[in-house]
Design an enzyme around this catalytic site. Structure first.
Site, PDB file in Angstrom:
ATOM      1  N   ARG A  49       7.296 -19.256 -17.621  1.00 44.13           N
ATOM      2  CA  ARG A  49       7.453 -18.838 -16.176  1.00 44.13           C
ATOM      3  C   ARG A  49       8.336 -19.204 -15.555  1.00 44.13           C
ATOM      4  O   ARG A  49       8.897 -18.651 -14.482  1.00 44.13           O
ATOM      5  CB  ARG A  49       5.947 -19.346 -15.590  1.00 44.13           C
ATOM      6  CG  ARG A  49       5.960 -18.922 -14.100  1.00 44.13           C
ATOM      7  CD  ARG A  49       4.557 -18.883 -13.581  1.00 44.13           C
ATOM      8  NE  ARG A  49       3.600 -20.246 -13.947  1.00 44.13           N
ATOM      9  CZ  ARG A  49       3.988 -21.390 -13.303  1.00 44.13           C
ATOM     10  NH1 ARG A  49       4.913 -21.632 -12.425  1.00 44.13           N
ATOM     11  NH2 ARG A  49       3.001 -22.531 -13.601  1.00 44.13           N
ATOM     12  N   TYR A 101      11.200   4.014   0.203  1.00 45.50           N
ATOM     13  CA  TYR A 101      10.286   3.983  -0.782  1.00 45.50           C
ATOM     14  C   TYR A 101       8.923   3.681  -0.020  1.00 45.50           C
ATOM     15  O   TYR A 101       8.754   2.693   0.392  1.00 45.50           O
ATOM     16  CB  TYR A 101      10.281   3.356  -2.283  1.00 45.50           C
ATOM     17  CG  TYR A 101       8.955   3.275  -2.860  1.00 45.50           C
ATOM     18  CD1 TYR A 101       8.416   4.200  -3.259  1.00 45.50           C
ATOM     19  CD2 TYR A 101       8.504   1.705  -3.415  1.00 45.50           C
ATOM     20  CE1 TYR A 101       7.129   4.116  -4.119  1.00 45.50           C
ATOM     21  CE2 TYR A 101       7.281   1.835  -3.975  1.00 45.50           C
ATOM     22  CZ  TYR A 101       6.534   2.946  -4.384  1.00 45.50           C
ATOM     23  OH  TYR A 101       5.472   2.672  -4.996  1.00 45.50           O
ATOM     24  N   ASP A 174      18.448  -1.856  -2.016  1.00 45.25           N
ATOM     25  CA  ASP A 174      17.527  -1.074  -3.227  1.00 45.25           C
ATOM     26  C   ASP A 174      18.530  -0.102  -3.740  1.00 45.25           C
ATOM     27  O   ASP A 174      18.544   1.219  -3.318  1.00 45.25           O
ATOM     28  CB  ASP A 174      16.139  -0.542  -2.521  1.00 45.25           C
ATOM     29  CG  ASP A 174      15.458  -0.206  -3.768  1.00 45.25           C
ATOM     30  OD1 ASP A 174      15.672   0.212  -4.659  1.00 45.25           O
ATOM     31  OD2 ASP A 174      14.013  -0.028  -3.541  1.00 45.25           O
ATOM     32  N   LYS A 199      12.506   2.632 -13.503  1.00 42.80           N
ATOM     33  CA  LYS A 199      13.152   3.937 -13.206  1.00 42.80           C
ATOM     34  C   LYS A 199      14.414   3.886 -14.164  1.00 42.80           C
ATOM     35  O   LYS A 199      14.113   4.024 -15.347  1.00 42.80           O
ATOM     36  CB  LYS A 199      13.391   4.180 -11.888  1.00 42.80           C
ATOM     37  CG  LYS A 199      12.366   3.587 -10.727  1.00 42.80           C
ATOM     38  CD  LYS A 199      11.232   4.438 -11.010  1.00 42.80           C
ATOM     39  CE  LYS A 199      10.281   3.778  -9.631  1.00 42.80           C
ATOM     40  NZ  LYS A 199       8.908   4.197  -9.809  1.00 42.80           N
TER      41      LYS A 199
END
Ligand code: PLP
Length: 379
Positions: A49, A101, A174, A199
């Protein structure tokens, strides 16, 4: 490899580092790493992590692709966005575009009100409006999405970043839709780039991932790193491996999708039932001039159309498409179509007569034939 272009680095998936000279990197699933008797970690990692060899090659590729100093991968694009929000402090102010978005917009609105972050909206393609919002009160961060969902409004990254810096804010882009194959926001003055790597970066509809790339190290970037480690929004080792593999074909996929989308956008203008074809590659798009300046090699694979005859016809056309699959998401090799308003649900800002196309890399004549048989009979 030292003098090779970034594209060659990406095609090779990075430098070969293993003693066994693997052309495909190994998968590193370990969650924990052995500590030496003296208490040190000779393998550099303690717990996955916090850090893991599973990300090293991938994050180096992402950093190179965007021309940044550092990169971090996340469990999703939303997790990457959340790390940015978690790096803000109560009382700090965030300036975001009106069109972006939908899921991210909702989360930002919710997060800002729950955690005392000030929020202001600007019209994506209006630098005067942006300046007015930045000038009103000090802001910590300007959020840009370009081209922006689902109308593909274009924001001038260079001018917007300059405005942000002038008013003491950092600028984040973005760049999911453009991808680094077409646009490099850090070279235009932005401080951070965000990707839904689900994407174009991956491109095969088989994983969910996110990425952030920073132009340089800073206190804010350290807060973002802290947020990933402590909020634990880490990507699985197999997904990191898949993403590294998907990236190898990024440029060729994005170029093909872009040239298909441009051809389709031009053809869609022929149908009398369509009132608007929204694609930054068309001279009729209000953002075309800025897109020409800041996108190189194409305008992306995303386009939308609006139907004169309204929502029912838009949905009928979606129902008749055969090669374009009716599915949410974007940026994969296969073409998709979405009736965005019904996907987004109540409160959507998306017009009901709009269909969104994610154009893939199939032969364009097949895609045109599919569109023709779906629209011709309906409009
Ligand atoms: N940013 C953009 C532009 C997107 O389209 C999406 C998802 O559709 C996201 C961020 C969120 O990414 P993810 O679905 O990987 O969490």
């Amino acid at each position: 490899m030292k003098n090779a272009s970034t594209e060659t680095w990406v095609v090779h998936g990075g430098e070969i580092t293993q003693a066994t000279r693997d052309l495909a990197p190994p998968i590193h699933p370990a969650s924990t790493f052995e500590r030496a008797a003296d208490g040190t970690y000779p393998g550099k990692h303690m717990y996955s992590r916090i850090s893991t060899p599973a990300y090293e090659q991938l994050e180096d590729l992402l950093r190179r692709l965007e021309g940044g100093a550092d990169a971090q991968v996340f469990a999703s694009g939303m997790a990457a966005g959340s790390a940015i929000l978690q790096a803000l402090r109560a009382g700090e102010r965030l300036v975001v575009p009106r069109a972006m978005y939908w899921g991210m917009r909702n989360w930002i609105v919710h997060f800002a009100s729950a955690f005392g972050i000030g929020l202001a909206f600007y019209a994506n393609d209006d630098l005067n409006d942006l300046e007015a919002q930045l000038a009103k009160k000090p802001a910590k961060l300007l959020w840009i999405e370009t081209p922006a969902n689902p109308t593909w409004d274009v924001t001038d990254i260079q001018a917007a970043s300059e405005l942000a810096h002038h008013y003491g804010a950092l600028a984040l882009v973005d760049s999911t839709i453009a991808s680094p194959a077409l646009s490099r926001p850090l070279s235009l003055g932005a401080d951070f780039v965000l990707h839904s790597a689900t994407k174009y970066m991956n491109g095969h509809s088989d994983l969910v991932a996110g990425a952030l790339i920073a132009k340089e190290d800073s206190d804010f970037w350290q807060r973002v790193r802290f947020a990933r480690t402590h909020a634990g929004s880490v990507l699985g080792a197999f997904e990191a491996w898949l993403l590294t593999r998907g990236l190898r074909t990024l440029f060729i996929r994005v170029r093909t999708a872009s040239s298909n989308a441009l051809r389709i956008a031009r053809e869609l203008g022929r149908y009398s039932g369509i009132s608007h074809v929204l694609y930054p590659g068309l001279p009729s798009h209000p953002g075309h001039g800025v897109a020409l300046k800041q996108m190189e090699g194409g305008f992306g694979g995303m386009l939308s159309v609006r139907f004169r005859v309204g929502e029912k016809k838009a949905r009928d056309v979606a129902a008749r498409l055969k090669i374009f699959k009716r599915a949410t998401s974007l940026g994969s090799v296969e073409s998709l179509v979405e009736h965005r308003a019904s996907i987004e649900g109540p409160g959507t800002l998306c017009p009901g007569d709009l269909l969104r196309f994610s154009v893939g890399i199939e032969p364009v004549d097949d895609l045109l034939m599919d569109i023709d048989q779906a629209i011709e009979a309906r409009c």
